[in-house]
Design an enzyme around this catalytic site. Structure first.
Site, mmCIF file in Angstrom:
data_model
loop_
_atom_site.group_PDB
_atom_site.id
_atom_site.type_symbol
_atom_site.label_atom_id
_atom_site.label_comp_id
_atom_site.label_asym_id
_atom_site.label_seq_id
_atom_site.Cartn_x
_atom_site.Cartn_y
_atom_site.Cartn_z
ATOM 1 N N ASP A 81 -83.452 34.385 11.411
ATOM 2 C CA ASP A 81 -83.445 35.204 10.049
ATOM 3 C C ASP A 81 -84.382 35.977 9.627
ATOM 4 O OD1 ASP A 81 -80.941 33.280 9.925
ATOM 5 O OD2 ASP A 81 -82.280 31.551 9.227
ATOM 6 N N ASP A 133 -87.470 23.215 4.050
ATOM 7 C CA ASP A 133 -87.093 24.706 3.948
ATOM 8 C C ASP A 133 -87.684 25.306 2.676
ATOM 9 O OD1 ASP A 133 -85.786 27.233 3.475
ATOM 10 O OD2 ASP A 133 -83.901 26.283 3.255
#
Ligand code: AHG
Ligand code: MN
Ligand code: MN
Length: 352
Positions: A81, A133
């Site tokens: 990502d 995260d």
């Protein structure tokens, strides 16, 4: 799961004399007193995360004013990502805060390839590992839309006299000791559970404290919204397409922010279902088991909701095989997850 609770109404963290403000720090210290054998480590960890959240919040709030929006020089993270500057900043701050106190022995982050050992502070031997995260929904930063931080805490399984191992992180979500998220939205809210219900704390910027605002959150049994990236509709399996058609037939509204933590927060408060099924690009689903799905599943279940993958397995019972494992997910109001389950059972056997 967390140590057994001992009955002590005097120290019940939910009791709130009069209408006075209960800060996050006060709440977690009082909650800790309800646990026999509590060592204060978990309390320390939750406080560290609260401090990091305030620092990240400060930066998120002024993101348009300082040179912190946009893509980071580092390029892509380990999952492929695109890394944003704020992803990198939030990651650094969380690691820093956790390293300073030494309340955990190792960290795993969505933004790092492998685990990070935390050197002991003094003679303290920590029993916990933390994963997170650091910034969820980071493609939303540059356009001023809500993002969040998600975290999970587990007891380490390896011998505490040696370094932590990757296996300490590869534990099923049902072994989480605590999990939570911070949503940097219209207001900033920290929501967490230690396996005894879910509580939310809104940041009061005038005093710089998270204050108890959502006590014992319960998810509505049913909802009027579904949340899925409908742009991928033609890439979904038949049963998922039929379910989405049914949502539309029933006049459910579609809400999709593109930051799972924000979508889940709405569902926790208003009810609904969030779906991220397999697509051609992500045949196993896009969302990460350890950093996103497990912590949010524990919170949703603790609030009375359900969370499964599209093979109908409870997310919290999946045995992880690798740190950055992805999976499909359907999570939210219990009646809606059951309805989806019925669609999968009915249509998945049919030829495409
Ligand atoms: P992250 O910003 O941590 O990489 O997570 C983004 C995730 C999740 O928050 C969101 O629900 C999903 O990606 C959105 O993906 P699509 O753009 O494919 O819908
Ligand atoms: Mn994410
Ligand atoms: Mn992220």
């Amino acid at each position: 799961m967390a140590a057994p609770a001992k009955k002590n109404p005097e120290h019940d963290a939910f009791s709130r004399p009069g209408n006075r403000i209960v800060t996050l720090d006060e709440f977690i210290i009082r909650a800790e007193k309800d646990f026999e054998f509590a060592t204060g480590e978990l309390t320390g960890l939750l406080r560290d995360i609260g401090v990091a959240a305030k620092i990240i919040n400060r930066e998120v709030n002024k993101a348009g004013l300082v040179n912190i929006t946009g893509v980071a020089d580092s390029g892509e993270n380990t999952s492929g990502d695109q890394q944003q500057k704020l992803d990198v900043y939030a990651n650094e701050k969380l690691i820093e805060c956790l390293q300073n106190s030494g309340e955990c022995c190792a960290i795993a982050s969505e933004e790092n390839d492998s685990i990070i050992q935390v050197p002991a502070v003094g003679s303290k031997q920590s029993h916990y590992v933390v994963m997170f995260d650091p910034l969820d929904g980071s493609s939303n930063i540059d356009v001023n839309v809500s993002v969040g931080t998600i975290f999970a805490i587990y007891r380490r399984q390896s011998d505490p006299s040696g370094p932590a191992t990757t296996e300490d992180f590869l534990q099923a979500g049902n072994r989480q000791v605590a999990a939570g998220y911070v949503l940097y939205g219209t207001s900033t809210i920290l929501v967490y559970t230690t396996g005894r219900g879910v509580n939310g704390f809104t940041l009061d910027p005038s005093i710089g404290e998270f204050c108890l605002s959502h006590r014992n959150l319960r998810i509505p049994e049913n909802g009027k919204f579904y949340s899925v990236n409908q742009g991928y509709y033609s890439k979904f399996d038949l049963e998922m397409r039929r379910y989405i058609d049914n949502c539309s037939d029933q006049n459910y509204g579609l809400r999709y922010i593109g930051s799972m933590v924000s979508d889940i927060h709405r569902i926790l408060i208003q009810g609904g279902i969030f779906l991220y099924p397999s697509t051609r690009k992500y045949p196993k689903g896009k969302l990460r088991l350890l950093y996103e799905c497990n912590p949010l599943s524990l919170i949703v279940e603790q609030a009375g909701g359900k969370s499964i993958n599209t093979q109908l397995k409870r997310i919290l019972d999946i045995e992880p095989k690798e740190l950055h494992q992805r999976n499909t997910i359907a999570i939210g109001s219990p009646a809606m997850v059951d309805e989806l389950k019925a669609f999968i059972e009915r249509y998945s056997a049919l030829p495409l």
